[in-house]
Design an enzyme around this catalytic site. Structure first.
Site, PDB file in Angstrom:
ATOM      1  CE  LYS A  85      34.486  28.055  42.797  1.00 22.35           C
ATOM      2  NZ  LYS A  85      34.537  29.353  42.075  1.00 22.35           N
ATOM      3  CB  SER A 117      36.882  31.651  44.296  1.00 22.49           C
ATOM      4  OG  SER A 117      35.983  31.434  43.233  1.00 22.49           O
ATOM      5  CB  SER A 155      36.543  32.626  40.351  1.00 26.61           C
ATOM      6  OG  SER A 155      36.692  33.398  41.499  1.00 26.61           O
TER       7      SER A 155
HETATM    8  N1  GLN Z   1      38.420  37.296  43.215  1.00 22.14           N
HETATM    9  C1  GLN Z   1      37.167  37.929  42.894  1.00 22.14           C
HETATM   10  C2  GLN Z   1      36.365  38.075  44.161  1.00 22.14           C
HETATM   11  O1  GLN Z   1      36.896  37.851  45.176  1.00 22.14           O
HETATM   12  C3  GLN Z   1      36.430  37.105  41.879  1.00 22.14           C
HETATM   13  C4  GLN Z   1      35.807  35.887  42.455  1.00 22.14           C
HETATM   14  C5  GLN Z   1      35.060  35.065  41.470  1.00 22.14           C
HETATM   15  O2  GLN Z   1      35.211  35.210  40.247  1.00 22.14           O
HETATM   16  N2  GLN Z   1      34.191  34.216  41.997  1.00 22.14           N
HETATM   17  O3  GLN Z   1      35.228  38.411  44.154  1.00 22.14           O
END
Ligand code: GLN
Length: 489
Positions: A82, A157, A181
């Site tokens: 990532k 994400s 994410s």
């Molecule tokens: N979708 C969640 C957020 O927007 C989790 C994101 C994540 O786990 N980095 O914060």
């Protein structure tokens, strides 16, 4: 599987082919580069890919294997990262304009561990900017499309990490999970995605979003491959003060142990309003599978679940407002050329460099920490976080593992939720409690909807009990192997 193309093989199968000298790491790298060139224009999983560095690492791996001295089962196996995990001399953008020109001078601990294992570092995977989002639509670079339906999102994400593995660009990848994410994109893209116990994997070299929640974890097409990658990245690290100092078991070896009958908890709060009926049916079928294998199902209650989303959006934004203060144009970010003085430089750099979702979070987080509101929001949320954790601790007195849907719906359409932040936040409703409680959890491929969209089931374990958690997931995976059904690209 001799007829399966290399890009569709598991890391374990590729490792066996390398061991038997049926293929070389260079041949593997070339085959995957070709696959990546063919599918990447449609999927858009990668922000960058350094082909020269890939081929150099593959050649080095071949030299080790020629000397019968592979460093680990992952020697010569490509692993995509990532774009928020540091790798020396590689870009790290966090899919943000503010880091567009940043090149990392050092390796994250997970990256160093991968190099020490001989893995070939693959491309840099697209993501929501600074890991804030659930669809990669908040990326300043591009939106990653779902390999199983290009009109839909890959999740987020870590959408690029999930899509790269699903599309056959790399057999393995790493993502980060602050509120879902890893697990949510894994569910959307028919891959296995594991969020380890908080503290099992070092966060050193992971650009921080919310430090008390962030964890790095693996994506793979099978549970066995996820265990292989977890084995390489787990362990104590003096560079991360929250890293746990205790030995971890050999996860791949644990998969061969006999799995004693498990008590599987099904939390009633996770099967209510908003859950897609096809997702519910698939998770019920997973439960049935375990029952027919002699495991016991128990309905349980996690009564504070309804507060998890609010607590998460107070604590994660508070932590992000503090963590992201370092992107100020003075140190390592791009700098606004229009600034007139020092204060103006901070303001313009941040106004021009951050996207709308990141700004929303920084503003929210600064608000909940500000004097006068700190106790009402931040302190209270910390207390409710403890109640949420206690829910899980109480449940684990009666059950060994908890089964839930990973996400309330399969992958949604591009643009469907991007205008409505609250609708987007709701897609993490089943994953966020796990981060607040610091527990390990993984999403496993659990079949498809009638229209062919992947569905994920989530298994949650006791702290540091990744081995039995993986074993439980592996039993289902071995019997179904949904993750090996490739997309039609
Ligand atoms: N979708 C969640 C957020 O927007 C989790 C994101 C994540 O786990 N980095 O914060």
């Amino acid at each position: 599987m001799p007829d399966t193309p290399l890009h569709a093989q598991t890391a374990a199968a590729l490792s066996a082919l390398l061991d038997a000298k049926k293929i070389s790491a260079t041949e593997l790298a070339r085959a995957l580069l070709e696959r990546t060139r063919a599918v990447e224009p449609r999927v858009r999983a990668l922000n960058s890919l350094d082909e020269t560095a890939v081929l150099q690492q593959a050649a080095a791996s071949d030299a080790r294997r020629a000397a019968n001295a592979p460093l680990s089962p992952l020697d010569g196996i490509p692993v995509a990262l990532k774009d928020i995990i540091a790798a020396r001399d590689q870009p790290l953008t966090a899919s943000s304009k503010i880091l567009a020109n940043y090149v990392s001078p050092y390796d994250a601990t997970v990256t160093r561990k991968l190099r020490d294992a001989g893995a070939v570092l693959w491309g840099r995977c697209n993501m929501d900017e600074f890991a804030m989002g659930s669809s990669t639509e908040n990326s300043a670079t591009q939106t990653t499309l779902n390999p199983y339906d290009l009109a839909r999102v890959s999740g987020g994400s870590s959408g690029g990490s999930a899509a790269a593995v699903a599309a056959g660009e790399a057999p393995l990848s790493l993502g980060s999970d602050t509120g879902g994410s890893i697990r949510q994109p894994a569910a959307f893209c028919n891959t296995v995605g594991l969020k380890p116990t908080y503290g099992l994997v070092s966060r050193h070299g992971l650009a921080a979003f919310a430090s008390s929640l962030d964890q790095i974890g693996p994506f793979a097409r099978t549970v066995a491959d996820a265990a292989l990658l977890l084995n390489t990245i787990a362990g104590h690290d003096g560079h991360d003060s929250t890293s746990l100092n205790r030995p971890h078991p050999d996860y791949p070896a644990a998969l061969n142990d006999n799995l004693p009958p498990q008590k599987i908890g099904i939390p009633k709060e996770y099967f209510g309003e908003g859950l897609d009926p096809e997702v519910a049916a698939a998770v019920e079928a997973v439960a049935k599978f375990y029952e027919t294998r002699g495991h016991a199902l128990r309905e349980i209650s996690l009564p504070h679940t309804k507060f998890a989303l609010s607590v998460y959006y107070i604590l994660s934004t508070a932590e992000c407002s503090s963590n992201l203060a370092r992107y100020d144009g003075i140190r390592y970010t791009s700098r606004s050329p229009r600034a007139t003085d020092a204060v103006d430089l901070y303001a313009k750099t941040r106004a021009e460099g951050f996207g709308p979702e990141v700004k929303r979070r920084v503003i929210l987080g600064t608000y909940v920490l500000s004097s006068g509101f700190h106790d009402a929001y931040y302190l209270r949320a910390q207390k409710v976080r403890t109640l949420i954790r206690n829910d899980f601790i109480n449940a684990f007195k009666d059950v060994d593992v908890i089964l839930t849907p990973t996400s309330p719906t399969p992958a949604f359409k591009l643009g469907e939720k991007s205008a409505n932040p609250l609708a987007m936040y709701l897609s993490d409703i089943y994953t966020i409690g796990v981060n607040l409680a610091g527990l390990p959890a993984l999403s496993i491929p659990a079949g498809f909807t009638k229209s062919g969209l992947p569905i994920g089931a989530q298994l949650i374990g006791r702290p540091l009990q990744e081995a039995p958690l993986l074993q439980t997931a592996h039993a289902y995976d071995l019997a179904h192997h949904h993750g090996l059904t490739p997309p039609n690209l």
